[in-house]
Each structure stands twice: as C-alpha cells, then as structure tokens.
Enzyme design. Structure first.
Site, short mmCIF file in Angstrom:
data_model
loop_
_atom_site.label_atom_id
_atom_site.label_comp_id
_atom_site.label_asym_id
_atom_site.label_seq_id
_atom_site.Cartn_x
_atom_site.Cartn_y
_atom_site.Cartn_z
N SER A 20 0.83 -1.19 0.00
CA SER A 20 0.00 0.00 0.00
C SER A 20 0.87 1.24 0.00
CB SER A 20 -0.86 0.01 1.25
OG SER A 20 0.00 0.11 2.37
N LYS A 21 0.24 2.31 -0.45
CA LYS A 21 0.90 3.59 -0.57
C LYS A 21 1.54 4.05 0.74
CE LYS A 21 -2.08 6.07 -3.30
NZ LYS A 21 -2.95 7.15 -3.58
N ARG A 22 0.88 3.73 1.85
CA ARG A 22 1.38 4.22 3.12
C ARG A 22 2.75 3.62 3.47
NH1 ARG A 22 -1.16 2.73 7.44
NH2 ARG A 22 -2.43 1.24 6.30
#
Ligand code: GLU
Length: 486
Positions: A257-259
């Site tokens: 994920s982007k995070r």
C-alpha cells in the site's frame, strides 16, 4: 493451455484512478509474456465506470507506463482492435443489452430498492452481526408490483440471481481448485439505474466480448470469480482460464500500500529505476525460474514462463533487492547508454563528452539513475573550500600542518608537471614519511581537498577526469581555506 484451443488473449483492466499502480504493471508483465509466448495478444482495457474515483489525467498515464516498461498492448484505446471500444464508458449499450437479456433468461432480476432502504438494511445486518447480503426484497415482488413500478418509471438496478443451493468452483491455473458455496454469495448489482455496470458485470462481459482466453490478475479479485461464473453459465458461455497471481506485500506482509511503499510506477521511474530491472524484479517476485536464475531479460522470461511456476505464497516487495538488481543492470550498460539514461536526472545540462568521462568513475556505485547528481556533483562543481570534511586528518594533525603538507605536494607537482599515477603515489608516500605522518592521513587529506568528499572514487582517477588545472585550483583553494580557518 487455452480453453478449446482458442487463441491466447490476455488483458489488464485497470481503473484510471491515479498514477498507475505497480500491481497493475506486475499483472501486465505476466499477461504480456504469456500472450507473447503463445503468439497471442495482450489487451489494455480501461475500466473507467467508477466516476467518483475517475481521474482524467490517469487515462494517458496507463499506456505511457506500459510503454515505458516495454509492455505495450497489442490492442487498446490507442492501438484499437477488432473488439473495441477498449474503454468501458464507451461500451454502455452492451451492458444494458446483456443485463436485460440476463433478466429474460432468469439469471437476473430488477431491483427497485432505494439507496436509503439498502443502507437501512446494511445497518440492521451490521447490528445483528450478519454478513452484508441483499435480502432479496425485489426478488419476491409480485409480477403486478413489478409492472406497476416499471409503469411509474421507477429507477431499477439489475441484480444477479444467485442459485439458493449448490456451489461454484473452477480450476485456477495458479491456485488449483477453488470453490464457493452459493449460500455465501449475494445477489450482486450488475447494472445501476444510471446504466453504468458494476465490476461484476463489466469485467466478465467485456472479457467474454473481447474473447479473453486467460484472465491473469491479482488474487484480491478471487472472490468475485463465482459471480462471473454464474453469469457465464446463465448465458451458456465458455469460461476463460483464471490465473490469480499472489498480491505484492509490504515487509510486514500487509497488502502493498501507498502508506508503506511507493506504489506508483511513475515513482520508480522518477527514482531512476530501469524498466528492465523493474520487470526482472517483478517477474522474480511472482515466479520462480526453473534454473534458479535471478537476473534474466523479459525475453527469457517469456520463453520460460509457465503458470504452474507462479508462486502461491505472498511475495514481499524487497526494496534492497530491487536496488541491487537495478545496480546490476546499470553496471551492464555501456557508458554511452548510461549517459543517455542519466541526462534527465541532472539538474543542469552537462556536455556529453564530459559525462562520458565522468560516468565510468561512478557507474560501479550507482544503484539508481537519480544518484548521478550526488555522485558527480563534485566532478561538475568545485566544492566549497570552507566546508571540506577534513575530520579524519584533523584527528592527528592541526590545520596549518595539513595546509603545509598539501602545499608541498602542489609545488612538487607544479615543478615536475602533471604526475603519473605512480609518481602521484610516491610523492604522497615520501612526503608522509618525511613528515612522520601515516600515509593514509595524507592520502585522505588530498582526497578531501580534490574530491570534496571522504567517500569518493579513487583520487587520482578523479583528478584525471577533472583535468589538471582544476585539480591544482582545488588544491590551492583548500590550502587557503585551511590557513584562513587556522
Ligand atoms: N478494474 C480492476 C482493477 O482495477 C480490474 C480487475 C481485473 O483485472 O479483472 O484492477
């Protein structure tokens, strides 16, 4: 093998919701290689029906990202093809047509429920800790009620009619036999009152109409396959082969994920990862080479790929490995190719001839193209003489002594002319001995004065790239700064 010997046709069907996701490119790699291996075709279809998440600029980014990676589709919005249009919002009439046909065949039904009613139902199910499912209110409407609602022009969705009993199963080319009980499924909405399809209609219908033979995509979509199968069965269509790739994971095993990790393929490009290295890395994540090779080209991958060797476990996106692999590809480049590749990463234009002299000095150490700026910074610009990191030499010698030693070296070389590598070396060693210094300290002081850094390429080679006048100029500037600071 293709079902009934159909020609191999694979596709990716990304939604243009932002910068292209690395996961889509991972699927594209497998789809493109598999199609190429079977002399088939690889298709790009844009699933742009989720208007709330639609980002217009993202439309062009998808073909651009595929192109950068060398994964151009054979058919798609740009290329066209026999089964277009390749953009879902341009295919709306077919969703309506097949949706209505499904209702006629008894495989679907109209649902007149308002969003408010559905929301109340969902809340009530949540309160009772029941799984969210449609309660089939509209399946139970009498024919009369249905006719009245239609006569009133009540907006309706079309839902899939899931059989009450039985199960759905298929032989996934990666995951083996997968099956779902019908009772755990729900009557999904296929077509919205607006005429826009949900993915439960858009994906399988387009796959059918575009003659997709192999649906190779991420595992996260596995649980929607039963709905596609029910739809295919209702129409009596032959199923494609499904092959669900393990999804990429962060180090902590959560879904990538982007995070936690950059997920935009553009980010990798901006960082200076080479497309070949990124493809090699993605292939390595999802598939294991029968010969245990780690470095291989797209061509080799295409020749050797089999869906049986696609990994079932969750591959971890290991950055250190990606950087290592990128370094392998950078080292294998010719200096000319590297000079072309690094140009966009330099903050100012550099003469090609200069670049060709500088790069061999730093190529070994470069892991990403964007490092070219920092690695060649002091080849392109004189360092600030006041800020030179003399710390190591300063541990044992005061500033004036370092200045004197460097100055003695400069005059030796000024008198005798530009030194050879050997002469350079002996001058430093002899002087260190005469002064009672450790030779290493003097070499280090010299390195810092000329290269501006204590972790540079070998000083003599550096000086050669720099040129002799510039080398002497830097030496004198460093001497003056040391004296000034003393
Ligand atoms: N639109 C879906 C996506 O964004 C397509 C899933 C599929 O490949 O079937 O990934």
């Amino acid at each position: 093998m293709p079902p009934s010997g159909r020609p191999v046709r694979t596709r990716i069907a990304p939604s243009p919701t932002g910068e292209p996701h690395i996961g889509n490119m991972y699927a594209a790699l497998f789809c493109k290689a598999f199609a190429a291996q079977h002399h088939g075709r690889f298709i790009l279809r844009l699933e742009d029906t989720d208007r709330a998440r639609f980002v217009p600029e993202a439309v062009q980014m998808l073909p651009d990202a595929l192109h950068w990676l060398g994964l151009d589709p054979d058919e798609g919005p740009e290329q066209g093809g026999e089964y277009g249009p390749y953009v879902q919002t341009e295919r709306l009439p077919s969703y309506r047509e097949y949706g209505e046909e499904l209702v006629k065949r008894g495989g679907g039904y109209y649902c007149f429920c308002t969003p408010e009613r559905l929301e109340d139902m969902r809340r009530e199910q949540e309160r009772r800790k029941e799984p969210p499912r449609y309660d089939r209110h509209c399946l139970r409407l009498s024919e009369e009620e249905r006719q009245r609602l239609l006569a009133d022009n009540t907006p309706y969705s079309i839902r899939l009619r899931v059989p009450d009993e039985g199960s759905v199963s298929w032989d996934d080319a990666v995951r083996g036999t997968v099956s779902f009980e019908n009772r755990v499924l729900t009557d999904q909405i296929l077509l919205r009152p607006s005429g826009y399809p949900t993915s439960h209609l858009g994906i399988p219908l387009d796959d059918y109409l575009m003659r997709i033979s192999h649906v190779i995509r991420a595992e996260e979509w596995l649980s929607s396959v039963p709905y596609y199968i029910l739809l295919y069965r209702a129409f009596g269509w032959e199923l494609p082969v499904f092959a669900h790739l393990s999804i990429l994971r962060n180090k902590d095993r959560s879904k990538m994920s982007k995070r936690k990790n950059p997920t935009s393929v553009m980010w990798y490009r901006r960082q200076g990862f080479l497309p070949e290295a990124l493809l090699n890395f993605l292939a390595l994540l999802g598939w294991s080479d029968p010969d245990g090779k780690e470095v291989f080209s797209f061509q080799e991958f295409t020749e050797k790929l089999t869906l049986e060797r696609v990994v079932k476990s969750a591959p971890i996106f290991d950055f250190t490995k990606l950087e290592w692999l990128n370094g392998v590809y950078i080292r294998a480049m010719t200096v000319e190719a590297l000079a072309d590749a690094v140009q966009p990463f330099l903050p100012e234009p550099v003469e090609r001839a200069d670049l060709l002299r500088m790069l061999p000095l730093v190529q070994e150490r470069m892991k990403k193209l964007n490092e070219v700026d920092a690695l060649t910074e002091y080849l392109r610009h004189d360092p600030d003489p006041q800020g030179l990191p003399f710390a190591t030499a300063l541990k044992r010698q005061p500033r004036p002594a370092i200045a004197d030693a460097l100055s003695a070296l400069a005059s030796t070389w000024e008198q005798r002319g530009q030194p050879t590598a050997e002469h350079w070396d002996t001058s430093v060693r002899e002087l260190a001995e005469r002064l009672g210094w450790k030779a290493g300290d003097l070499f280090m002081a010299l390195r810092v004065a000329i290269t501006g850094s204590n972790a540079s390429p070998p000083t003599y080679e550096f000086a050669q790239v720099l040129g002799w006048p510039a080398t002497l100029r830097r030496l004198h500037a460093a001497i003056a700064a040391l004296r000034e600071a003393a």
